[in-house]
Enzyme design. Structure first.
Site, PDB file in Angstrom:
ATOM      1  N   ARG A 102       8.696  -6.298  16.372  1.00  0.00           N
ATOM      2  CA  ARG A 102       8.634  -5.155  16.516  1.00  0.00           C
ATOM      3  C   ARG A 102       9.433  -3.786  15.646  1.00  0.00           C
ATOM      4  O   ARG A 102      10.450  -3.558  16.730  1.00  0.00           O
ATOM      5  CB  ARG A 102       7.538  -4.469  17.325  1.00  0.00           C
ATOM      6  CG  ARG A 102       6.703  -3.251  17.083  1.00  0.00           C
ATOM      7  CD  ARG A 102       6.399  -2.840  19.216  1.00  0.00           C
ATOM      8  NE  ARG A 102       5.415  -3.827  19.534  1.00  0.00           N
ATOM      9  CZ  ARG A 102       5.670  -3.684  21.085  1.00  0.00           C
ATOM     10  NH1 ARG A 102       6.431  -3.182  21.536  1.00  0.00           N
ATOM     11  NH2 ARG A 102       5.244  -4.806  21.485  1.00  0.00           N
ATOM     12  N   THR A 126       3.076   1.522  13.985  1.00  0.00           N
ATOM     13  CA  THR A 126       3.096   3.424  13.214  1.00  0.00           C
ATOM     14  C   THR A 126       1.277   3.505  13.687  1.00  0.00           C
ATOM     15  O   THR A 126       0.257   2.793  13.409  1.00  0.00           O
ATOM     16  CB  THR A 126       3.608   3.026  12.136  1.00  0.00           C
ATOM     17  OG1 THR A 126       3.492   4.685  11.338  1.00  0.00           O
ATOM     18  CG2 THR A 126       2.599   2.563  11.248  1.00  0.00           C
ATOM     19  N   HIS A 127       1.406   5.194  13.829  1.00  0.00           N
ATOM     20  CA  HIS A 127      -0.464   5.587  13.486  1.00  0.00           C
ATOM     21  C   HIS A 127       0.062   6.794  12.092  1.00  0.00           C
ATOM     22  O   HIS A 127      -1.282   6.698  11.924  1.00  0.00           O
ATOM     23  CB  HIS A 127       0.028   6.660  14.180  1.00  0.00           C
ATOM     24  CG  HIS A 127      -0.118   5.920  15.575  1.00  0.00           C
ATOM     25  ND1 HIS A 127       1.027   6.690  16.682  1.00  0.00           N
ATOM     26  CD2 HIS A 127      -1.000   4.990  16.657  1.00  0.00           C
ATOM     27  CE1 HIS A 127       0.506   5.099  17.546  1.00  0.00           C
ATOM     28  NE2 HIS A 127      -0.725   4.265  17.182  1.00  0.00           N
ATOM     29  N   LYS A 177       9.737   3.665  15.179  1.00  0.00           N
ATOM     30  CA  LYS A 177      11.583   4.408  14.512  1.00  0.00           C
ATOM     31  C   LYS A 177      11.925   4.929  15.864  1.00  0.00           C
ATOM     32  O   LYS A 177      12.981   4.916  15.861  1.00  0.00           O
ATOM     33  CB  LYS A 177      10.252   5.941  14.806  1.00  0.00           C
ATOM     34  CG  LYS A 177       9.363   5.533  13.250  1.00  0.00           C
ATOM     35  CD  LYS A 177       8.908   6.960  12.393  1.00  0.00           C
ATOM     36  CE  LYS A 177       7.943   6.693  11.410  1.00  0.00           C
ATOM     37  NZ  LYS A 177       7.803   8.219  10.943  1.00  0.00           N
ATOM     38  N   ALA A 180      11.382   6.334  20.403  1.00  0.00           N
ATOM     39  CA  ALA A 180      10.983   7.383  20.757  1.00  0.00           C
ATOM     40  C   ALA A 180      12.138   8.022  22.559  1.00  0.00           C
ATOM     41  O   ALA A 180      11.458   9.041  23.082  1.00  0.00           O
ATOM     42  CB  ALA A 180      10.318   6.539  21.949  1.00  0.00           C
ATOM     43  N   ARG A 209       5.982  10.137  25.274  1.00  0.00           N
ATOM     44  CA  ARG A 209       7.077  10.377  25.392  1.00  0.00           C
ATOM     45  C   ARG A 209       7.368   9.654  23.906  1.00  0.00           C
ATOM     46  O   ARG A 209       7.016  10.069  22.528  1.00  0.00           O
ATOM     47  CB  ARG A 209       8.187   8.701  25.302  1.00  0.00           C
ATOM     48  CG  ARG A 209       9.069   8.799  26.606  1.00  0.00           C
ATOM     49  CD  ARG A 209      10.300   8.114  26.650  1.00  0.00           C
ATOM     50  NE  ARG A 209       9.734   6.465  26.418  1.00  0.00           N
ATOM     51  CZ  ARG A 209       8.649   6.478  28.054  1.00  0.00           C
ATOM     52  NH1 ARG A 209       9.291   7.386  28.803  1.00  0.00           N
ATOM     53  NH2 ARG A 209       8.632   5.067  28.349  1.00  0.00           N
ATOM     54  N   ARG A 210       5.275   9.118  23.936  1.00  0.00           N
ATOM     55  CA  ARG A 210       4.701   8.606  22.371  1.00  0.00           C
ATOM     56  C   ARG A 210       4.517  10.035  21.562  1.00  0.00           C
ATOM     57  O   ARG A 210       4.396  10.092  20.837  1.00  0.00           O
ATOM     58  CB  ARG A 210       2.847   8.900  22.527  1.00  0.00           C
ATOM     59  CG  ARG A 210       3.506   6.968  23.587  1.00  0.00           C
ATOM     60  CD  ARG A 210       3.786   5.389  23.110  1.00  0.00           C
ATOM     61  NE  ARG A 210       5.194   5.741  22.911  1.00  0.00           N
ATOM     62  CZ  ARG A 210       6.127   5.417  23.819  1.00  0.00           C
ATOM     63  NH1 ARG A 210       6.282   4.566  24.466  1.00  0.00           N
ATOM     64  NH2 ARG A 210       7.737   5.110  23.142  1.00  0.00           N
ATOM     65  N   GLN A 259      14.029  -0.875  16.892  1.00  0.00           N
ATOM     66  CA  GLN A 259      14.329   1.138  17.015  1.00  0.00           C
ATOM     67  C   GLN A 259      14.896   1.726  15.247  1.00  0.00           C
ATOM     68  O   GLN A 259      16.340   1.701  15.670  1.00  0.00           O
ATOM     69  CB  GLN A 259      14.825   1.264  17.958  1.00  0.00           C
ATOM     70  CG  GLN A 259      14.279   1.030  19.383  1.00  0.00           C
ATOM     71  CD  GLN A 259      14.409   1.424  19.916  1.00  0.00           C
ATOM     72  OE1 GLN A 259      15.980   0.815  20.692  1.00  0.00           O
ATOM     73  NE2 GLN A 259      14.073   2.405  21.045  1.00  0.00           N
ATOM     74  N   ASP A 303      10.587  -5.227  25.825  1.00  0.00           N
ATOM     75  CA  ASP A 303      10.930  -3.555  24.884  1.00  0.00           C
ATOM     76  C   ASP A 303      12.092  -3.389  24.927  1.00  0.00           C
ATOM     77  O   ASP A 303      12.612  -3.157  25.768  1.00  0.00           O
ATOM     78  CB  ASP A 303       9.694  -2.652  25.427  1.00  0.00           C
ATOM     79  CG  ASP A 303       8.377  -3.369  24.866  1.00  0.00           C
ATOM     80  OD1 ASP A 303       7.998  -3.664  23.981  1.00  0.00           O
ATOM     81  OD2 ASP A 303       7.570  -2.017  25.984  1.00  0.00           O
TER      82      ASP A 303
END
Length: 323
Positions: free
Chosen positions: A178, A220-221, A181, A183, A282-283, A159, A130
């Site tokens: 991965r 992404t959501h 965007k 955070a 942070r999300r 990112q 990450d």
């Protein structure tokens, strides 16, 4: 930007973080983390696997400044790897270099991560690095590049809000990546600040890696992004084996199930442990609309009270600074 700053401010509030650790389950933490221990987390993974959903497991915690803490985190992740293997679940590891000693000593951190990657490699388990804030960005890429000389079961995160993201993507196209965007709160010197610019770059990076990269995890959501990707892969004859969609545990559960049912590879980001508060804030900072996705599932009366008090303190602080 004010709302994003607000949630980032909450993520760094030690008083609220301590309260969240102490009263996590009462505050609804079970809706955003898959468990507080490994056994609970494995059961959550098994349930997701039943629906054709794979998982990436994150042992919560970061910004560690004591070697004892970093060693404890390493041992916990090693135990997760063993549990994944013994239970035969479809899951891999996500780790944060700062949790494993990056802020203490680079070589110490590298040895910790090497031990994790080696153990995972033995069982055919993938390990994702990450990415964190800008100060830790290049050292994290260095760790990835150095360890990839001996291991092929590692990848990382790009990112989209960073100006350097496109260059990093091209340099690491042969890795499983991965794409997110971003955070963290970054300065205008290193990152886009405008949402539209970030969104535009995000789509650009996804499309390029789908066409040129090894494997793309689209985290992404946003249903608009998901629909765009569906159309793009169809138009460019990109097979499902080249990509997956990713979402966070507890967010847009029905959409996760629907995408898996439609035949797309789907992976849920599964955090576990007591240190959930900063991660979750942070999300919300990353995409404030996430608040709407989980407010009924996550927030209890106590949680709203905590955030209400923090909001008052945050706004008062801003007003005081202006004066």
């Amino acid at each position: 930007m004010i709302l994003k700053d607000f949630f980032i401010g909450l993520s760094q509030n030690q008083l609220l973080n301590s309260a969240a650790k102490k009263y996590g389950l009462k505050l609804g933490a079970q809706n955003v983390v898959a468990g507080t221990n490994i056994a609970e987390t494995i059961e959550s993974i098994k349930e997701l696997n039943k629906h054709g959903i794979s998982c990436t497991v994150d042992n919560l915690g970061e910004f560690v400044f004591e070697k004892e803490e970093a060693t404890a985190a390493k041992n916990q992740i090693l135990a997760v790897i063993q549990a994944i293997h013994e239970n035969g679940v479809d899951a891999h590891i996500s780790l944060k270099p700062s949790q494993l000693g990056l802020d203490i000593d680079y070589e110490f951190c590298k040895e910790n991560i090497k031990e994790i990657v080696s153990a995972a490699h033995e069982y055919g388990i993938f390990v994702n690095f990450d990415m964190e804030d800008n100060a830790r960005l290049q050292p994290s890429f260095n760790l990835l590049d150095e360890l990839s000389e001996n291991y092929d079961n590692i990848g990382t995160v790009i990112q989209a809000y960073f100006f350097r993201a496109e260059e990093d993507l091209h340099q690491h196209k042969n890795y499983r990546l991965r794409i997110v965007k971003g955070a963290y709160k970054e300065s205008p010197e290193v990152a886009y600040q405008d949402k539209q610019e970030i969104d535009k770059n995000y789509i650009k990076l996804i499309e390029w890696h789908l066409l040129n990269g090894k494997f793309t995890s689209i985290a992404t959501h946003d249903h608009n992004v998901i629909n765009h990707v569906k159309q793009f892969v169809k138009e460019n004859n990109i097979p499902n084996e080249k990509f997956e969609f990713q979402m966070l545990y507890g967010f847009r559960k029905e959409m996760q199930l629907d995408l898996a049912k439609e035949g797309y590879n789907f992976c849920t980001y599964v955090p576990f442990g007591q240190d959930w508060y900063g991660y979750f804030m942070r999300r919300l900072a990353e995409r404030p609309q996430n608040m709407n996705l989980v407010v009924k599932q996550v927030f209890t009366k106590q949680t709203n009270t905590m955030i209400g008090l923090a909001a008052g303190a945050f706004l008062l602080g801003r007003l005081t600074k202006k004066k």
